[in-house]
Each structure stands twice: as C-alpha cells, then as structure tokens.
Design a protein around this motif. Structure first.
Motif, short mmCIF file in Angstrom:
data_model
loop_
_atom_site.label_atom_id
_atom_site.label_comp_id
_atom_site.label_asym_id
_atom_site.label_seq_id
_atom_site.Cartn_x
_atom_site.Cartn_y
_atom_site.Cartn_z
N LYS A 46 -2.20 7.40 8.23
CA LYS A 46 -3.02 6.60 9.11
C LYS A 46 -3.37 5.27 8.44
O LYS A 46 -3.31 5.15 7.22
CB LYS A 46 -4.30 7.35 9.48
CG LYS A 46 -4.06 8.63 10.28
CD LYS A 46 -5.37 9.31 10.62
CE LYS A 46 -5.13 10.58 11.45
NZ LYS A 46 -6.40 11.26 11.78
N PRO A 47 -3.73 4.25 9.22
CA PRO A 47 -4.13 2.98 8.62
C PRO A 47 -5.33 3.15 7.69
O PRO A 47 -6.21 3.98 7.93
CB PRO A 47 -4.48 2.10 9.83
CG PRO A 47 -3.74 2.71 10.97
CD PRO A 47 -3.69 4.18 10.69
N HIS B 18 3.95 -1.96 8.83
CA HIS B 18 4.19 -0.60 9.33
C HIS B 18 4.88 0.29 8.30
O HIS B 18 4.81 1.52 8.42
CB HIS B 18 5.04 -0.66 10.60
CG HIS B 18 4.36 -1.34 11.75
ND1 HIS B 18 3.29 -0.79 12.42
CD2 HIS B 18 4.59 -2.54 12.34
CE1 HIS B 18 2.89 -1.61 13.37
NE2 HIS B 18 3.66 -2.68 13.35
N ASN C 211 0.03 3.38 13.36
CA ASN C 211 -1.01 2.66 14.09
C ASN C 211 -1.26 3.32 15.44
O ASN C 211 -0.35 3.95 16.01
CB ASN C 211 -0.61 1.20 14.29
CG ASN C 211 -0.55 0.44 12.98
OD1 ASN C 211 -1.45 0.54 12.16
ND2 ASN C 211 0.52 -0.31 12.77
#
Length: 204
Positions: free
Chosen positions: A16-17, A53, A89
């Motif tokens: 996850k970010p 990404h 994202n």
C-alpha cells in the motif's frame, strides 16, 4: 553466530502507499529459528509519494541492512537479485457509461471480425456445398448446419479461454492467461533493467 543466514528474494511484491517494506516482505529467510522474527520485522525501505507505481529493491540493499546489524554472520543468498514492488494505489470506481461504451465497441468489433473471416473463406458456400453432398438438395440457408456451427463457435471460445463468466472450467491456465503472464515477465524485466540504468546514471 557462525550459522549463516539463508535468504531467498521474492520476485514480486504488492504494498500500500506509504507502507514500510520489511525484510520479511521482500524475502524468505532462515537462521536459527529464534531471531527470525526480529529479522522479518527489520525495515528495508519506506514508500514515498515520488516513488511512483513500481520500485525495484536490489539484494545489495538487503545485504547492507543485514551487515549493519550482523557484520560477522555469513550470508547465503539464493533466488532473484531484485524484487519488484508494486504500489497499489486506491482504484477509482468504474464509470458505467464508459464500461458500456467499451463493451459495445469490443462486441461489435469482434462480431465484424468473425463475419469478415467467414466472408473471406466463403463459409456460406461451404455449408451449402456440404448440405448438397449430404442431402442431394440445394439450399441457400442450411440452418441445421449453420446453427450448430454458430453454437460451436461460442462453445469453442468458452473452452479456449477456460472461463464461463468468472468460473474457471479446468485448473489449466488459458492461452490468454499465459500471454498475460509472459507480458508481466517482460514488464518486470524492463523495470529491472531500467532501474539498473538509472543507478548507473546517478553514479556518473
């Protein structure tokens, strides 16, 4: 402390970010069974917004981290030299109008492709000829040949893609899944090579 640490780097990872990537995330490891939990929680990299990404973590980053804590312990490294980290994202909700438009374009395009193929190979004349050879009569629309043939095309597509809606028919991957797997491997190789080029540029 003389027992080596065995490391096997994973090929791909999804996080996850803003996540903190730990040693247990990027590799499988074995030591003496007691200090493995501590090693698994050791941070390797912090995801930043400017990372994009995809991130490539090299085995050398892992070795440097381990050497700071255990400089005298021998290391046995196996597997891939890099792991590709994909930052997941949050996905936007699909627009129903756009989905419907794309579905219509694909449906009409695939239908036109099948019809053009049948026109190129004169499929209607072939059916008429087969009907004449079997019955001895001429027919412009041999439906008892054309209807099973049309149903067979649909069944063949289902068997080819190995899916009926979302249900898999057999455990074997479909040709489309194999092609997607090969495409993903090529992408991963590109990310690794591009990352190596960027590292060389920063050194010069």
């Amino acid at each position: 402390m003389n027992e080596p640490i065995f490391l096997r780097l994973r090929k791909r990872l999804s996080v996850k970010p803003s996540a903190v990537i730990t040693l247990g995330d990027v590799c499988q490891l074995y030591w003496d069974g007691v200090r493995e939990d501590e090693l698994n929680r050791m941070p390797i990299y912090q995801i930043k917004p400017e990372d994009g990404h995809f991130i490539v973590i090299d085995i050398m980053q892992v070795i440097r981290k381990l050497r700071t804590l255990y400089p005298e312990v021998p290391l046995e490294v196996q597997g891939a030299p890099q792991v590709i980290v994909e930052v997941m994202n949050p996905r936007k909700k699909a627009n129903p109008v756009l989905v419907t438009l794309v579905w219509l374009i694909l449906f009409i395009g695939s239908g036109l492709a099948i019809m053009n193929f049948h026109t190129d190979v004169s499929m209607q004349q072939v059916h008429q000829r087969i009907y004449y050879l079997i019955t001895g009569k001429n027919s412009q629309q041999p439906l008892w040949l054309q209807i099973p043939y049309s149903l067979g095309i649909g069944m063949g597509m289902i068997l080819f893609f190995n899916h009926l809606f979302r249900k898999r028919i057999t455990e074997e991957p479909s040709p489309l899944e194999v092609e997607l797997f090969l495409y993903q491997q090529n992408l991963d190789q590109y990310y690794v090579q591009n990352e190596n080029k960027e590292n060389q540029r920063t050194k010069t």
